[in-house]
Design an enzyme around this catalytic site. Structure first.
Site, PDB file in Angstrom:
ATOM      1  N   ASP A  65      64.852  94.607 103.316  1.00 35.14           N
ATOM      2  CA  ASP A  65      63.574  94.097 103.802  1.00 35.14           C
ATOM      3  C   ASP A  65      63.305  92.777 103.081  1.00 35.14           C
ATOM      4  OD1 ASP A  65      60.950  93.454 104.310  1.00 35.14           O
ATOM      5  OD2 ASP A  65      60.183  95.495 104.088  1.00 35.14           O
TER       6      ASP A  65
ATOM      7  N   LYS B  26      56.980  86.295 107.702  1.00 35.82           N
ATOM      8  CA  LYS B  26      56.383  85.236 106.905  1.00 35.82           C
ATOM      9  C   LYS B  26      57.029  83.869 107.132  1.00 35.82           C
ATOM     10  CE  LYS B  26      54.690  88.629 103.556  1.00 35.82           C
ATOM     11  NZ  LYS B  26      53.292  88.690 103.984  1.00 35.82           N
TER      12      LYS B  26
ATOM     13  N   TYR C 213      57.330  98.385  99.847  1.00 36.25           N
ATOM     14  CA  TYR C 213      56.395  98.280 100.961  1.00 36.25           C
ATOM     15  C   TYR C 213      57.123  97.708 102.166  1.00 36.25           C
ATOM     16  CZ  TYR C 213      52.351  97.140 103.813  1.00 36.25           C
ATOM     17  OH  TYR C 213      51.444  97.061 104.841  1.00 36.25           O
TER      18      TYR C 213
END
Length: 445
Positions: A234, A263, A142
């Site tokens: 990622d 994040k 994702y």
């Protein structure tokens, strides 16, 4: 538990928001509970119910809901100075310098506003740098809500995984299975001259937590080097959570050309970043010809929060604490599953954990990875543990969402609402929180 107030709020939300939520993963059944406030490693909902919170905002909250004094002071001082300026500030330079000192791949970095924006920009950068169009991604990986990666199928037949993306976009994306070196070699043999980058999570962290098999990332590194493509990690989820301040790339000993962040790098505030070799990152405008810009990029409050968050982690026992609790949870859940559901697979590393409701019981459960699946070929579960996103999708996903999550919620434990999203320990969590969660597991499974 009483949820009358949350039900009323959800009813109102349905009138003004699609599905009553602003992110689809929050749409739990029969309705979400609405959070009123956080307290350390806990949240309290609108009806006053208290939960041990292992969601941690889906990853950003390394310190839980109570910030260390130094982080809170940094946030307050920059917020008091003004919302934002549309001009550079010293704190964004200091934050960039800190990241560059600690993350192996980062010489230069561009801050943006979300993990999705980071991966969108990284894909554009890779295409601009190589003058090629195709991007290799992992099925089950994702990379945010972006057109280049919301793609499924095979390299021969890629197709959008959602409505709203033209099929012509998808043809430039080559999805392959994670942990399949043969598939990676085949896609480069067929398309190597057209591949701009391989975009991969070091750990599939949004699909049940799937660790890489031994040598997989080294294979991707070699293929990219041989064919002139970029290796893009990622690390939006794993960054500054797996491998400490060096991120997952330091844990695995493989250095990508480009890394995307989100994040934790923003200390709980909206953030994204793209870092890597200076000669690549400096192809972003105004230094180069790949356009990238944003009104809120490098927001001073976010930069202050992120910098203070990482500095506090560098000076204290943060990673020892969160990793120890993660290990205790994984080991405890493995004991529960061995007794009550030996077919289930406990996964995770460092401060990440999850239980995948796999369906097949291994022939030998006595020699399993007690601290979460490590893709150990000598482990008794090796032939049945999840190695790809498809393996996780084949688990009892409805049982997690419709039965187990509800049972844990009723026992005061807040987990991610589906089988795929991972869970996190924080510096605010305690041994008592772990014991409460393990007791709930014993009753719910």
């Amino acid at each position: 538990m009483n949820h009358e107030r949350s039900r009323e709020l959800y009813d109102r939300a349905l009138s003004v928001s699609p599905g009553g939520v602003n992110s689809s993963v929050r749409a739990t059944m029969p309705h979400p509970f609405f959070i009123e406030r956080g307290d350390g490693g806990h949240v309290i909902d609108a009806d006053g119910n208290r939960y041990v919170d292992w969601v941690m905002g889906y990853g950003p909250l390394l310190y839980g809901h109570d910030l260390p004094d130094s982080v809170e002071s940094a946030v307050q001082s920059h917020a008091a100075a003004g919302p934002m300026y549309g001009a550079p500030t010293e704190v964004e330079v200091e934050h960039a310098e800190f990241v560059a000192r600690h993350v192996p791949s980062v010489e230069s970095i561009r801050f943006v506003n979300s993990g999705t924006e980071a991966t969108v920009s990284a894909v554009r950068l890779a295409r601009g740098h190589t003058d090629r169009d195709k991007i290799v991604v992992m099925r089950g990986g994702y990379h945010g809500a972006q057109e280049s990666t919301l793609v499924e199928g095979s390299p021969e037949n890629p197709r959008p995984s959602t409505k709203g993306i033209p099929g012509e976009f998808a043809k430039h994306t080559l999805p392959i299975p994670f942990n399949d070196p043969r598939a990676a070699k085949e896609v480069f043999a067929e398309h190597g001259d057209d591949i701009a980058a391989v975009l991969v999570e070091p750990i599939l962290a949004n699909t049940g937590i799937v660790m890489p098999v031994d040598g997989y990332h080294e294979t991707l590194r070699d293929l990219c080097d041989d064919h002139g493509a970029l290796l893009v990690f990622d690390e939006v989820i794993t960054g500054f959570r797996v491998g400490g301040l060096g991120c997952a790339q330091s844990k695995f000993g493989v250095t990508p050309d480009v890394t995307t962040f989100g994040k934790i790098i923003g200390g709980g505030f909206p953030v994204g970043a793209i870092g890597g070799k200076a000669e690549i990152i400096e192809e972003f405008t105004p230094a180069g010809g790949v356009f990238q810009s944003g009104t809120f990029s490098g927001h001073p409050v976010t930069m202050a929060a992120g910098k203070a968050t990482l500095e506090y982690a560098a000076e204290n026992d943060v990673y020892e604490h969160v990793n120890r609790l993660g290990r205790k949870l994984r080991e405890g859940i493995a004991d529960v599953c061995a007794e009550r559901a030996p077919e289930y697979t406990v996964v995770g590393t460092d401060s990440m954990f999850k239980t995948v409701f796999t369906r097949e019981t291994p022939a030998d459960t006595t020699d399993s990875c007690a601290d979460g699946c490590r893709q150990d070929a000598d482990c008794g579960r090796y032939d049945t543990c999840p190695k790809t996103g498809a393996d996780v999708a084949a688990a009892e996903t409805d049982r997690w969402e419709r039965v187990f999550w509800q049972e844990m919620k009723d026992r005061g434990v807040f987990l991610t609402a589906n089988q795929f999203e991972c869970q996190f320990t924080s510096y605010a969590h305690t041994e008592a929180d772990v014991e409460k969660t393990l007791a709930a597991y014993r009753e719910a499974i």
